[in-house]
Structures are given as C-alpha cells and as structure tokens.
Design a protein around this motif. Structure first.
Motif, PDB file in Angstrom:
ATOM      1  N   GLY A  47       0.825  -1.202   0.000  1.00  0.00           N
ATOM      2  CA  GLY A  47       0.000   0.000   0.000  1.00  0.00           C
ATOM      3  C   GLY A  47       0.856   1.247   0.000  1.00  0.00           C
ATOM      4  N   SER A  48       0.185   2.408  -0.193  1.00  0.00           N
ATOM      5  CA  SER A  48       0.929   3.661  -0.329  1.00  0.00           C
ATOM      6  C   SER A  48       1.656   4.035   0.952  1.00  0.00           C
ATOM      7  CB  SER A  48      -0.014   4.790  -0.745  1.00  0.00           C
ATOM      8  OG  SER A  48      -0.980   4.972   0.256  1.00  0.00           O
TER       9      SER A  48
ATOM     10  N   SER B 268       7.480   2.049   0.855  1.00  0.00           N
ATOM     11  CA  SER B 268       7.085   3.202   0.026  1.00  0.00           C
ATOM     12  C   SER B 268       7.470   4.511   0.712  1.00  0.00           C
ATOM     13  CB  SER B 268       5.591   3.168  -0.302  1.00  0.00           C
ATOM     14  OG  SER B 268       4.835   3.456   0.855  1.00  0.00           O
ATOM     15  N   VAL B 269       7.387   4.528   2.046  1.00  0.00           N
ATOM     16  CA  VAL B 269       7.801   5.722   2.812  1.00  0.00           C
ATOM     17  C   VAL B 269       9.298   5.960   2.620  1.00  0.00           C
ATOM     18  CG1 VAL B 269       8.059   6.702   5.133  1.00  0.00           C
ATOM     19  CG2 VAL B 269       5.963   5.479   4.540  1.00  0.00           C
ATOM     20  N   VAL B 270      10.068   4.862   2.680  1.00  0.00           N
ATOM     21  CA  VAL B 270      11.525   4.938   2.498  1.00  0.00           C
ATOM     22  C   VAL B 270      11.859   5.435   1.088  1.00  0.00           C
ATOM     23  CG1 VAL B 270      13.600   3.500   2.233  1.00  0.00           C
ATOM     24  CG2 VAL B 270      12.140   3.219   4.245  1.00  0.00           C
TER      25      VAL B 270
ATOM     26  N   LEU C   1      13.880   9.616  -2.590  1.00  0.00           N
ATOM     27  CA  LEU C   1      13.695  10.417  -3.806  1.00  0.00           C
ATOM     28  C   LEU C   1      13.671  11.907  -3.470  1.00  0.00           C
ATOM     29  CD1 LEU C   1      13.121  10.669  -6.837  1.00  0.00           C
ATOM     30  CD2 LEU C   1      10.690  10.378  -6.337  1.00  0.00           C
ATOM     31  N   ARG C   2      12.931  12.247  -2.416  1.00  0.00           N
ATOM     32  CA  ARG C   2      12.845  13.652  -1.986  1.00  0.00           C
ATOM     33  C   ARG C   2      14.232  14.179  -1.589  1.00  0.00           C
ATOM     34  NH1 ARG C   2       9.997  17.917  -0.278  1.00  0.00           N
ATOM     35  NH2 ARG C   2      10.377  18.743   1.805  1.00  0.00           N
TER      36      ARG C   2
ATOM     37  N   GLN D 234      18.701  -3.582   3.257  1.00  0.00           N
ATOM     38  CA  GLN D 234      18.615  -2.670   2.102  1.00  0.00           C
ATOM     39  C   GLN D 234      18.344  -1.239   2.578  1.00  0.00           C
ATOM     40  OE1 GLN D 234      15.789  -4.075  -0.774  1.00  0.00           O
ATOM     41  NE2 GLN D 234      16.542  -2.721  -2.392  1.00  0.00           N
ATOM     42  N   VAL D 235      17.436  -1.104   3.546  1.00  0.00           N
ATOM     43  CA  VAL D 235      17.102   0.221   4.086  1.00  0.00           C
ATOM     44  C   VAL D 235      18.298   0.782   4.859  1.00  0.00           C
ATOM     45  CG1 VAL D 235      15.536   1.555   5.554  1.00  0.00           C
ATOM     46  CG2 VAL D 235      14.637  -0.339   4.215  1.00  0.00           C
ATOM     47  N   SER D 236      18.974  -0.091   5.618  1.00  0.00           N
ATOM     48  CA  SER D 236      20.170   0.340   6.366  1.00  0.00           C
ATOM     49  C   SER D 236      21.233   0.880   5.430  1.00  0.00           C
ATOM     50  CB  SER D 236      20.746  -0.829   7.169  1.00  0.00           C
ATOM     51  OG  SER D 236      19.847  -1.195   8.172  1.00  0.00           O
ATOM     52  N   SER D 237      21.438   0.178   4.306  1.00  0.00           N
ATOM     53  CA  SER D 237      22.431   0.599   3.310  1.00  0.00           C
ATOM     54  C   SER D 237      22.029   1.932   2.684  1.00  0.00           C
ATOM     55  CB  SER D 237      22.561  -0.485   2.239  1.00  0.00           C
ATOM     56  OG  SER D 237      23.415  -0.063   1.216  1.00  0.00           O
TER      57      SER D 237
END
Length: 309
Positions: free
Chosen positions: A1-2, A7-9, A14-15, A59-62
């Motif tokens: 979901g959105s 998706s938050v990450v 991107l921002r 992946q998020v940690s990296s």
C-alpha cells in the motif's frame, strides 16, 4: 500500500535527491538562505523517513548510510561556499564514514583533496611560509595518491571521467602552488595537465565549475610564464561561462584572476582599477548573503548535524 514502510523509504530517498539538487542550484545562485531550507528538508528526510525504518531490512540500512553520505556532502558544499572551510572538512570526514561503495569512497577522497589543495589565493600562495598551508598540502597530496590507488584497482567499477579531470586539475594546482612566483620547468607540465583537464570537461563532463577553475589556474600558470596576453584570453573565456551560470562565488575567482593579470600587464592601470571595483562589490554582496544565512536557525542545525540512529 501507499503507506507501507518501503514506500515511505522510497519517497524519502527520492525527496532527498531532489532537495540535494535544489541545494546545489541555490548555491550556484549564491542563494544561501534557500540552500539552507533545502538542507533542512534533507535532514528531515533522513531522520524521519529513513532512520526510524532502518530495522526493516539491510537494504534500508544501506540506503540510510548512502543518504547520510549525500547529506554530509551537501552540507560540506554549503559550508565551503559560506567560507567555513574547517566545518566543510569535518562534514567530508563524516561523509567518508558513511561511504559504502568504492565509487563513493573515491568521490569523497577527491573532494577532501580539493578542500585542502584548491586554494583561491592564486599566484604566490606558496610563498607565505605558513606551516599549516604546507601541512594541508602534504595531506592533500596523500589523498591524491589514495585516489589514484582506488582508480587503478582492477575491481573498481564506475565512470572515471570526473575523477580523472579532477586529478589533472589538482596535480596542476600543486605544481603552481609550489612554483610560487618563480618560473620552473614544471610549469609547462602544469599547463599540459590543465589543457587535458579542459579537453575532458569540454567533452561532455558537465562540471562547469571544474572547467572555470581550470581556466583561471591556466591563466595563472601563463602569467608566471610571462604570457599575460594569452592569460587574459583564458580569463575572458572563463568570465563568459561564469556569467551564463550566474554564479557569484565562481565569478569572484575569475575577477581575482583578472586582477592578478591586469597588475602584470603594461598600460592597464585604469582597467585594473575598474576590475578591482567590481571584485570588491561582489565580495561585499557575497559576504552580506553569508551573514544573513548564518543568522538563520537552520544554519546551526546543518553545521551540527550528524546521523542519530
């Protein structure tokens, strides 16, 4: 979901990149206040969008480490422009701690070398006899050797166009700094290195700043070699490029080069005086903008930022 964690990450990452571009553009326009707003937004992306979610996967940690590296580099670029060279160097050191990929390590290593070796004092900068300057030069040259080792490693993957051009520029800078005001056989080598650097940046490298810095340094080299007319020609090219960009800080470098050039040219006293007037006006304008930015609370927040996990 959105609103899924991933998706938050993704949105935060991107921002972060969009704000990093915005910050760079603001610095080109000598808009320190809006550069700070972009940096402040980047800090929010890292602290709110990534830090709280780094436990989800490796992946998020990296991604968090890469983002922290990007943010430290952006803060360093801002501080460098705002005249806080030591603050900029501290953020480059922090960026190195978070540089995960070999290409990132190489990029940060070269930026550290630039920070130590790329002085804007021009001719005669080596004649001051300041011990700190000599120490900075030695450290910078050591970083250049480290960068070359990284670039020549068989396992290295990535485009080396910018790294090669930057290396040529810095090697030439070292020669010119050591020559001071005296003509040495090595100056011809510096001239050749800068011509190669300009050729690389003309062939789609896209680093206009490096191109303009190389033109100014080449003009300084030609001045020491006694060729003031050709030096003036290169500065004219640099000034045209910099006026198209609207970059006041970079224009100041060109104006300082012109001042050094006119002083050495016969019958140019009036032009030298007019050039000096423009240079002083630019210096006052930039200094005023720096002081306004330093009064903004975001300035301190950026200076003091480090990754809190």
């Amino acid at each position: 979901g959105s609103s899924s964690p991933w998706s938050v990450v993704e949105r935060a990452a991107l921002r972060l990149l969009l704000l990093e571009r915005a910050s760079t553009l603001c610095l080109w326009r000598t808009d320190f206040t809006n550069a700070l707003k972009a940096l402040s937004g980047m800090i929010q992306c890292v602290q709110q969008g990534l830090v709280s979610r780094c436990s989800y996967s490796a992946q998020v940690s990296s991604l968090l480490l890469e983002s922290a590296c990007t943010l430290h580099l952006a803060i360093s670029a801002y501080l460098n422009r705002a005249g806080d060279v030591q603050g900029a160097q501290k953020h480059l050191e922090e960026a190195m701690k978070h540089a995960v990929r070999p290409s990132n390590v190489l990029y940060v290593t070269l930026l550290q070398a630039v920070s130590l070796l790329d002085t804007d004092t021009g001719i005669g900068s080596a004649t001051g006899g300041v011990e700190e300057g000599g120490g900075a030069r030695q450290k910078g040259q050591e970083l250049l050797r480290q960068a070359e080792t990284l670039m020549n490693a068989p396992s290295f993957e990535g485009d080396l166009t910018w790294a090669n051009a930057t290396l040529l520029f810095l090697k030439a800078q070292c020669i010119v700094m050591e020559a001071g005001d005296s003509e040495t056989p090595l100056l011809s080598q510096a001239k050749e290195l800068l011509e190669r650097c300009l050729l690389a940046s003309d062939q789609g490298l896209g680093d206009v700043q490096l191109h303009i810095k190389s033109l100014v340094l080449l003009s300084d080299t030609l001045l020491i070699l006694g060729n003031s007319a050709e030096a003036r020609e290169y500065l004219g090219r640099a000034h045209k490029r910099v006026m198209l960009m609207g970059d006041e800080c970079l224009e100041l470098r060109v104006l300082r080069g012109l001042e050094r050039c006119y002083v050495r040219m016969p019958h140019q006293a009036l032009i030298a005086k007019a050039s000096l007037k423009v240079k002083n006006s630019r210096e006052r304008s930039i200094q005023g903008k720096i002081e306004l930015a330093r009064a903004v609370p975001d300035h301190r927040a950026c200076v003091e930022w480090h990754l809190v996990e």
